[in-house]
Design an enzyme around this catalytic site. Structure first.
Site, PDB file in Angstrom:
ATOM      1  CG  ASP A  52      -1.558 -36.383  -3.324  1.00  0.00           C
ATOM      2  OD1 ASP A  52      -0.624 -35.780  -2.768  1.00  0.00           O
ATOM      3  OD2 ASP A  52      -2.734 -35.968  -3.333  1.00  0.00           O
ATOM      4  CE1 TYR A 110      -1.531 -32.097 -10.873  1.00  0.00           C
ATOM      5  CE2 TYR A 110      -1.838 -29.722 -10.953  1.00  0.00           C
ATOM      6  CZ  TYR A 110      -1.160 -30.825 -10.487  1.00  0.00           C
ATOM      7  OH  TYR A 110      -0.100 -30.656  -9.640  1.00  0.00           O
TER       8      TYR A 110
END
Length: 255
Positions: A52, A110
């Site tokens: 994003d 992540y």
């Protein structure tokens, strides 16, 4: 023609995410333009993770097809001379023509970083979320353990997502005790939903300040309702660490 794999690191602050959009500068768009200029042919890369706006990466993966005579392992050096300072290709190599970064079995990792102290540190503002209320890392770790395994993560998926199958597998989820004030949430899984890690981080923060008990996590999963989970943590605290490709669940193919 040959297929080239790139491992791409970037600071996402100045970009509207990975994927090309009608307006706004994106990582994919910059790579396409720069590679096309370098190689003298139209290049369109295919990325493994469509991060994003504002999200960073140390090891996103992209592939493209080319007829260039430049040795595959040299492409990264030539490319980095043309890329802006906030994007750097870590490596380049030739892969089989049927290799696809999103269709091969992979494990993605992540990290969400939180600066947990009373006063912010300006030099960390781009890649670490500042949160001044004290967080209980031990309770956050207890809660994180509940998401490990194969679950329906609809409660941790943005309502804007159009995906029908919301079942994903999390291989590990750890919350490290703060080092120099930085608390790190590290998640590894075989796939993630839109905003899933950021929603998980926001939910764990609620656990850390005592607004949720760790034992609430199974119930949140069972509700399959986005409103049951916590807020979506800000994008700038999230970094894709890397992707490990394996030919099966035990045999490593690419790292």
């Amino acid at each position: 023609m040959k297929r080239i794999k790139l491992v791409v690191a970037y600071e996402g602050t100045n970009y509207c995410g990975w994927q090309v959009q009608p307006s706004g500068v994106t990582i994919e768009g910059v790579l396409n333009h720069t590679l096309s200029q370098l190689l003298g042919e139209e290049i369109k890369v295919t990325g493994a993770s469509r991060t994003d706006s504002g999200v960073h990466s140390l090891g996103n993966v992209a592939v493209f097809d080319t007829g260039t005579r430049i040795p595959p392992e040299k492409i990264c050096y030539a490319l980095n001379q043309r890329l802006p300072a906030d994007i750097a290709v870590q490596s380049s190599c030739e892969v089989p023509r049927d290799f696809h970064p999103r269709r091969c079995y992979s494990e993605k990792t992540y990290e969400y970083r939180i600066l947990n102290r009373k006063i912010p540190i300006p030099t960390l503002r781009r890649d670490t979320y500042f949160y001044y209320r004290p967080l209980d890392a031990a309770k956050m770790q207890q809660a994180a353990a509940y998401v490990v395994g194969r679950h329906d993560f609809k409660s941790f998926c943005s309502i804007r997502a159009s995906v029908e199958d919301t079942v994903r597998e999390i291989l590990s989820c750890t919350v490290a005790k703060p080092q120099e004030g930085i608390l790190t949430i590290r998640v590894t899984g075989t796939g993630f939903l839109y905003n899933m890690v950021r929603i998980l981080a926001g939910t764990l923060i609620l656990v850390g300040i005592g607004e949720l008990e760790p034992e609430a996590l199974p119930g949140i999963l069972e509700k399959r309702d986005r409103s049951a989970a916590g807020p979506t943590a800000p994008a700038h605290g999230l970094t894709m660490i890397g992707i490990r490709y394996v030919s099966s669940e035990t045999d490593t193919m690419e790292v």
